[in-house]
Scaffold this active site. Structure first.
Site, short mmCIF file in Angstrom:
data_model
loop_
_atom_site.label_atom_id
_atom_site.label_comp_id
_atom_site.label_asym_id
_atom_site.label_seq_id
_atom_site.Cartn_x
_atom_site.Cartn_y
_atom_site.Cartn_z
N ARG A 214 0.84 -1.21 0.00
CA ARG A 214 0.00 0.00 0.00
C ARG A 214 0.87 1.25 0.00
NH1 ARG A 214 -3.40 -2.42 4.76
NH2 ARG A 214 -5.02 -3.59 3.67
N PHE A 230 -12.94 -4.58 -3.76
CA PHE A 230 -12.90 -5.38 -2.52
C PHE A 230 -12.17 -4.55 -1.45
CE2 PHE A 230 -12.59 -8.39 -6.12
CZ PHE A 230 -13.71 -9.19 -5.89
N ASP A 252 -17.26 -2.56 -2.42
CA ASP A 252 -17.30 -3.72 -1.51
C ASP A 252 -18.76 -4.16 -1.40
OD1 ASP A 252 -15.06 -4.80 0.74
OD2 ASP A 252 -17.14 -5.34 1.14
N SER A 253 -18.95 -5.43 -1.10
CA SER A 253 -20.33 -5.92 -0.96
C SER A 253 -20.89 -5.61 0.43
CB SER A 253 -20.38 -7.43 -1.22
OG SER A 253 -19.48 -8.08 -0.35
N ALA A 281 -18.61 -7.20 -6.65
CA ALA A 281 -17.56 -6.52 -7.42
C ALA A 281 -17.67 -6.81 -8.92
CB ALA A 281 -16.19 -6.95 -6.91
N CYS A 341 -4.47 -13.30 -1.76
CA CYS A 341 -4.08 -13.79 -0.42
C CYS A 341 -4.32 -15.30 -0.32
CB CYS A 341 -4.83 -13.03 0.67
SG CYS A 341 -6.61 -13.21 0.57
#
Ligand code: SAH
Length: 400
Positions: A214, A230, A252-253, A281, A341
């Site tokens: 980041r 996300f 995002d959901s 998404a 991830c």
């Protein structure tokens, strides 16, 4: 006393992996004639020995799981007790202090820190503890006591609500076990502040693992239109806005997550740059495309699409698809940040997925930067599963 610990004997030749440094024993590797697994209690400490009776180390057992024992130490003389735990936690702390000058990091990362099934995230004076092995559950109170002694925290929260506990026969719960949670918990990551909803948040509340990547992104976004897919609480998006991005859209959901994005944007004085869109998404990105929207930078950092190896085909196709839609939303010569991830999605698998997507829509991609899990998520070289984060930065151009 350790001399009184029962033994868990491995079958002939099944000590090889352990000798090479791995710490997991699988149930089919145990000589169940000599040491029946069902004679052990979940979480019981044992001496793990080779087929010839030679001790390999000490560890703990769970007779009900595929990974039926984990080595804690190569010394059969040690025991998992306060002294042991304190030493390992302090060693973990020393490693973090080398890299971070502020108390915001993953303090303990399970097997990699010699504490299988224990994760501790430190949010300043608040500690979130997650236990995923029966053996660690037995010493739960000791862990709380050590954190209390070492750090005098404001609060310790047990975030024991992860599904993997079920495999170990452990109950799912979330509980403040010491002190009181502050009304608002704020951490700093790179130069950005984030408000962390430990209670009710995902996993321990925050994903420290992408911190370095980041930070790297922040050098690329000045004056840019950024899309964070996300987004969760805006780990990438809010950091980008804080680093001078002109406009950031977080997708995002979860409404809870997007409320967090708004809070974090306000906390950093960049609320006017942030837009949030709630939804799936895949659908949201398709809708943005139909609407003719374009971005200079798109970050795709989804939840693990591949949790188990058998999900590889379906999961890797999902990585390919979402990155393809993301690429379609990019301006000419835009930047795609593709993250994963999933341990089972290797760097090469992700690279292949992005390259395949690029070919499909006639783009040229150049991998110009690669990110990794930060130093508070060390990797145990003998345990490939401890390496899971990869972040690939691509420049996306019309095909050459
Ligand atoms: N990028 C985040 C971490 C992602 S966690 C960070 O840097 O912190 C995964 C996030 O994806 C969660 O917030 C979850 O709510 C969201 N999510 C899961 N499935 C989704 C979907 N199909 N569409 C949109 N968001 C989804």
């Amino acid at each position: 006393m350790s001399t009184q610990l029962a033994s868990l004997r491995l079958k002939k030749n099944e000590d090889r992996r352990i000798k090479q440094g791995h710490v997991w024993v699988f149930s089919n590797e145990v000589d169940i004639v000599a040491t029946p697994l069902k004679s052990f209690e979940a979480g019981q400490q044992v001496i793990i020995e080779a087929s010839n009776g030679k001790p390999l180390g000490m560890g703990f057992v769970n007779p009900n799981t595929l990974i039926c024992a984990r080595v804690l130490s190569r010394s059969p003389k040690l025991e998992l007790n306060m002294k042991f735990l304190k030493k390992r936690i302090q060693a973990a702390q020393d490693l973090r202090e080398m890299s971070f000058d502020k108390p915001f990091y993953r303090l303990v990362f399970g097997d990699s820190d010699g504490l299988p099934g224990l994760v501790i995230d430190r949010f300043g004076d608040v500690f979130a503890v997650q236990i995923t092995t029966a053996g660690m559950e037995v010493v739960k109170d000791d862990i709380v006591q050590i954190i209390d002694n070492l750090y005098h925290p404001q609060a310790i929260v047990m975030k024991n609500d992860t599904q993997s506990r079920k495999l170990e026969g452990l109950a799912l719960y979330e509980e403040v076990v010491l002190g009181e949670m502050p009304d608002e918990l704020i951490i700093e990551e790179n130069d950005t502040k984030f408000s962390i909803p430990v209670e009710g948040g995902q996993k321990t509340g925050w994903f420290y693992d992408h911190r370095m990547a980041r930070g790297r992104l922040q050098t690329m976004v000045k004056g840019k239109r950024v899309l964070d897919v996300f987004s969760y609480l805006g780990g990438w998006g809010v950091a980008a806005a804080n680093a001078g991005a002109e406009e950031v859209t977080c997708v995002d959901s979860s409404e809870f997550a997007l409320d967090g994005v708004d809070t974090n944007a306000a906390l950093n004085g960049v609320a006017e740059k942030l837009v949030t869109i709630q939804g799936n998404a895949f659908d949201v990105l398709n809708a943005l495309r139909a609407d003719g929207q374009k971005f200079d930078v798109v970050i795709v950092d989804p939840p693990a699409f591949i949790k188990r190896k058998k999900d590889f085909k379906k999961g890797s196709e999902a990585y390919r698809r979402i990155n393809e839609i993301a690429m379609r939303l990019l301006e000419k010569d835009g930047i795609l940040v593709a993250a994963s991830c999933s341990h089972h999605m290797t760097r090469d698998n992700l690279l292949t997925a992005v390259q395949s997507a690029a070919r499909h829509i006639d783009r040229n991609v150049q991998l110009f930067e690669q990110g990794h899990q930060g130093p508070d998520h060390p990797i145990h070289p003998a345990i490939p599963e401890t390496e899971y984060i990869k972040t690939l930065f691509f420049k996306v151009s019309p095909t050459w």
